[in-house]
Design a protein around this motif. Structure first.
Motif, PDB file in Angstrom:
ATOM      1  N   PRO A 102       0.806  -1.230   0.000  1.00  0.00           N
ATOM      2  CA  PRO A 102       0.000   0.000   0.000  1.00  0.00           C
ATOM      3  C   PRO A 102       0.838   1.279   0.000  1.00  0.00           C
ATOM      4  O   PRO A 102       0.473   2.260  -0.636  1.00  0.00           O
ATOM      5  N   ASP A 103       1.965   1.287   0.738  1.00  0.00           N
ATOM      6  CA  ASP A 103       2.783   2.502   0.817  1.00  0.00           C
ATOM      7  C   ASP A 103       3.321   2.906  -0.549  1.00  0.00           C
ATOM      8  O   ASP A 103       3.424   4.109  -0.855  1.00  0.00           O
ATOM      9  N   MET A 104       3.666   1.925  -1.367  1.00  0.00           N
ATOM     10  CA  MET A 104       4.184   2.227  -2.696  1.00  0.00           C
ATOM     11  C   MET A 104       3.065   2.717  -3.615  1.00  0.00           C
ATOM     12  O   MET A 104       3.224   3.685  -4.359  1.00  0.00           O
ATOM     13  N   TRP A 105       1.907   2.049  -3.534  1.00  0.00           N
ATOM     14  CA  TRP A 105       0.803   2.391  -4.440  1.00  0.00           C
ATOM     15  C   TRP A 105       0.211   3.764  -4.115  1.00  0.00           C
ATOM     16  O   TRP A 105      -0.359   4.406  -5.001  1.00  0.00           O
ATOM     17  N   MET A 106       0.321   4.213  -2.869  1.00  0.00           N
ATOM     18  CA  MET A 106      -0.188   5.540  -2.534  1.00  0.00           C
ATOM     19  C   MET A 106       0.528   6.638  -3.322  1.00  0.00           C
ATOM     20  O   MET A 106      -0.027   7.724  -3.526  1.00  0.00           O
ATOM     21  N   GLN A 107       1.738   6.332  -3.781  1.00  0.00           N
ATOM     22  CA  GLN A 107       2.544   7.336  -4.474  1.00  0.00           C
ATOM     23  C   GLN A 107       2.483   7.197  -5.992  1.00  0.00           C
ATOM     24  O   GLN A 107       3.043   8.024  -6.709  1.00  0.00           O
TER      25      GLN A 107
END
Length: 783
Positions: free
Chosen positions: A330-335
């Protein structure tokens, strides 16, 4: 007196009256939007001028009947159709003058014999010759959803000293002494019911008789020996004997489609794709949708990706790979900027990446939601007052909210609760206080465990442990689901339906084969070649094969959903495409150009159905749509759109062809052009096919509209309520009737005007199908 008689029997008068009638109806729908139904009925529908207009139409028909001695010409279909409208208008007048209509509101344990009647003069009450008591009201929802599946009222009827039990629910009517009770609505606390009440025995019988005569007359208009349709069929044969059919090469350029450029993915998420085989196993898990329908995760992931990215793939990732990647990283996809953002003004106002933005861009440096203030302003406005910025803002907010819920492990309802009275399934991020013991521990922790194994597998490439946890989730589903019958064959069918992309592939082949057929038909005009004729027939066989695939796709969707696949805008567009190609097949021998154009148009309609603003998800039906009338009403009326579409295409073709003819004359090239010799018979042939297609479409539109009236009467107790959708269906009938009647006026009887009118008339179809949904409102909003 002679002048009055001439005016009363004139076909010009017929057309003028029909134009005024259609225009008045159209104005009334907008009056209803801005000033309410009562105002529209007072100003237009029930006004003395409107009644006078309908009376003048009847007088005009009778005068024309006598002047032109139509009885002696034995055109029984023509006469019966027009006579039936007189009967229908008579039935409507009887209903208006003598019919009773009101509302009965009951609470559980209470009875009443008073119905509330709303008129332009206010509210008053009418006493029934019996009383009705509500024993119990029952609202049934779709499993795990707040969406109503059905609602019913168990009542006692106290009449003439006797008491009888009855059950009233949608599409099931209670009839007592001519009063018919229909399930209309219910109280918010689900302890009371609202029944619509109608008494109109005489008006209903007269109107239904008119519908019967109308259907019989339309059939005779198509098959009768002296009918206009049979005359056109004979003329078409004669025209084909004198000249070859021409191909309109100009027309092919209008349908060049540009492909959407593929979006590049951020390198970080592209380097770690979820194993395709494991993603497929994840996609095959059953889950419960927000509306309560059981479906594979693959359907959910496809809907989410289309909602967010307006595509079925994201870079090299399919929808299942995307969803698993999103959940596990999720942390990567938020960006990652992958949320489609077509509104440049919106991007500029909130400082978002133009075209596509990321989840984090919707928040400022302090974590505040940028959209909040303007969003509240947009929701506080009436729907009609919202501008494009407001609507696009609300769509972006929906996309951000979907991502928020997914990042918090919501929406993915994989876990059934044993013995839940509402048959609800839960996501691991939901409120799980309903679970207890080991079930609570498993549901709350297994998703985190599973995603940890997915993360490990992304790094190491070993998916065995992730497979094991996925098997545990599947085992839990089978062990704890004891209330819902999940059909593995339907799940498998839906997976195949999602994988095969049937309608998208049919679109491609319709466009390609239709275009090639046009080219070959044109070449064969000038050079008769045996091998080219064989190629044309091979192409025809290919179109038939694609049509059968199209048909099987609709059948598969029917099997998956459990109802006829024409209940929403996406499904009806798919059906319109099917009906259009079917219409072309009917003209395959008489007019190959019509067949080629219909094939091409079928592909275009499928292209439109797949555009981003369509929502091709399979949803449960609202209660009123659970009726066999849905199948007949929608199937017939939407099939009419297909034939109107063919007429629209043929009209454009003839107008283009006529313009090139006039251009050649202005340059004095007509005499020297061999091609120009064929123009007149070509225009004649396509005009004949145009009129035949239009006649079929008008017959289907008329029958479909009045089938809807019968459905309305059986569901709501009134066969015509001037709802905007049904009013615009009537306007469409009138508009095409005007086009049909133009030939009766000598100075208007020419191919150019007829073809132009057939093109303009299609605007009424677009308004009926699209415009009412987006510009107006009414009871058909569920469509």
């Amino acid at each position: 007196m002679k002048r009055v008689e001439r005016l009363a029997s004139s076909y010009v008068t017929t057309i003028v009256l029909l134009i005024i009638y259609a225009f008045g109806l159209a104005i009334a729908t907008f009056i209803e939007k801005y000033h309410g139904t009562v105002a529209a009925k007072t100003i237009v529908y029930y006004s003395p001028l409107f009644f006078l207009l309908q009376f003048l139409l009847v007088v005009n028909f009778i005068a024309a009947l006598l002047k032109y001695r139509l009885l002696k010409r034995k055109k029984w279909g023509f006469l019966l159709v027009h006579f039936s409208f007189v009967v229908i208008l008579l039935g409507a007048m009887i209903s208006h003058l003598f019919g009773e209509e009101g509302v009965l509101h009951l609470r559980e344990g209470h009875s009443s014999n008073q119905i509330e009647v709303q008129t332009s003069k206010g509210t008053h009450y009418h006493t029934l010759p019996f009383s009705v008591e509500l024993q119990k009201f029952t609202l049934t929802r779709y499993p795990g959803s707040s969406s109503p599946s059905s609602y019913e009222s168990k009542v006692l009827v106290h009449v003439d000293g006797n008491t009888q039990e009855a059950l009233i629910y949608m599409n099931n009517v209670l009839d007592v002494k001519g009063y018919r009770f229909f399930q209309a609505s219910y109280d918010k606390d689900e302890k009371g019911t609202i029944l619509s009440v109608n008494k109109d025995v005489a008006g209903r019988n007269v109107t239904y008789t008119g519908y019967f005569f109308l259907t019989l007359g339309l059939v005779l208009c198509l098959v009768g020996r002296n009918s206009r349709f049979r005359q056109l069929s004979r003329r078409l044969t004669e025209v084909r004997k004198t000249a070859a059919i021409a191909l309109l090469m100009l027309f092919a350029a209008a349908f060049q489609l540009s492909a959407r450029p593929e979006m590049s993915m951020a390198d970080a998420v592209q380097k770690f794709p979820v194993d395709a085989a494991h993603a497929a196993r994840f996609g095959a898990l059953p889950m419960q949708s927000y509306s309560g329908r059981m479906m594979p995760v693959n359907t959910f992931s496809s809907e989410v990706l289309r909602k967010l990215h307006k595509s079925e793939t994201l870079g090299k990732l399919n929808s299942d790979q995307f969803l698993l990647s999103l959940l596990s990283m999720p942390d990567m996809w938020m960006q990652v900027p992958f949320i489609t953002l077509p509104n440049k003004e919106l991007a500029y106002f909130y400082d978002l990446s133009e075209g596509e933005c990321s989840y984090l861009e919707a928040f400022d440096s302090n974590g505040n939601y940028k959209l909040q203030q303007k969003l509240e302003e947009a929701y506080s406005k009436m729907p009609a007052q919202r501008n494009k910025f407001d609507k696009d803002l609300m769509k972006l907010d929906e996309q951000i909210n979907i991502l928020y819920q997914l990042f918090h492990h919501q929406m993915l309802n994989l876990f059934p609760k044993e013995d839940d009275p509402n048959h609800k399934w839960y996501a691991s991020g939901d409120d799980l206080t309903a679970f207890a013991g080991q079930d609570s521990m498993f549901v709350s922790r297994v998703m985190d465990w599973y995603l940890m194994e997915v993360q490990a597998a992304l790094k190491e490439g070993n998916w065995e442990k992730a497979d094991e946890v996925l098997d545990m989730i599947s085992t839990y589903q089978q062990a704890k689901n004891k209330s819902l019958d999940i059909n593995p064959k339907k799940i498998e069918a839906e997976l195949n339906y999602n994988k095969w992309h049937i309608f998208n592939n049919c679109k491609k082949y319709y466009l390609m084969l239709g275009g090639i057929l046009l080219i070959f038909s044109f070449i064969l005009l000038f050079k008769k070649s045996g091998w080219m004729g064989y190629v044309k027939w091979l192409l025809t066989i290919a179109v038939v094969f694609v049509f059968l695939v199209h048909t099987s796709g609709m059948g598969l969707r029917w099997y998956i959903a459990g109802y006829a696949p024409w209940s929403n805008s996406y499904e009806t567009m798919v059906y319109v495409s099917w009906a259009t190609v079917l219409g072309g097949l009917l003209f395959i021998r008489r007019s190959p150009i019509t067949f080629a154009l219909a094939t091409l148009f079928g592909g275009i309609i499928l292209f439109v159905s797949g555009m981003n603003w369509m929502n091709p998800q399979i949803s449960p039906l609202v209660p009123v749509l659970k009726s066999p009338w849905l199948m007949f009403h929608v199937a017939v009326i939407v099939a009419a759109y297909g034939f109107f579409g063919i007429s629209f295409l043929l009209g454009i073709s003839n107008l283009i062809f006529s313009s090139t003819q006039y251009a050649a004359r202005s340059k004095e090239e007509t005499a020297r052009s061999a091609f120009s010799v064929l123009r007149v018979p070509i225009i004649k042939e396509l005009s004949i096919v145009n009129e035949m297609s239009l006649l079929i479409g008008l017959a289907l539109m008329t029958v479909g509209t009045f089938l809807g009236a019968v459905w309305a009467n059986e569901s709501w107790g009134r066969y015509w309520g001037w709802d905007p959708k049904e009013t615009w269906a009537l306007i469409t009938m009138i508009v095409y009737a005007i086009v049909i009647h133009l030939r009766l006026v000598k100075k208007w009887d020419n191919p150019w005007l007829f073809n132009l009118a057939s093109v303009i008339a299609f605007a009424s179809v677009l308004m009926t199908y699209f415009g009412v949904n987006y510009l107006l409102s009414g009871m058909h909003s569920y469509g």
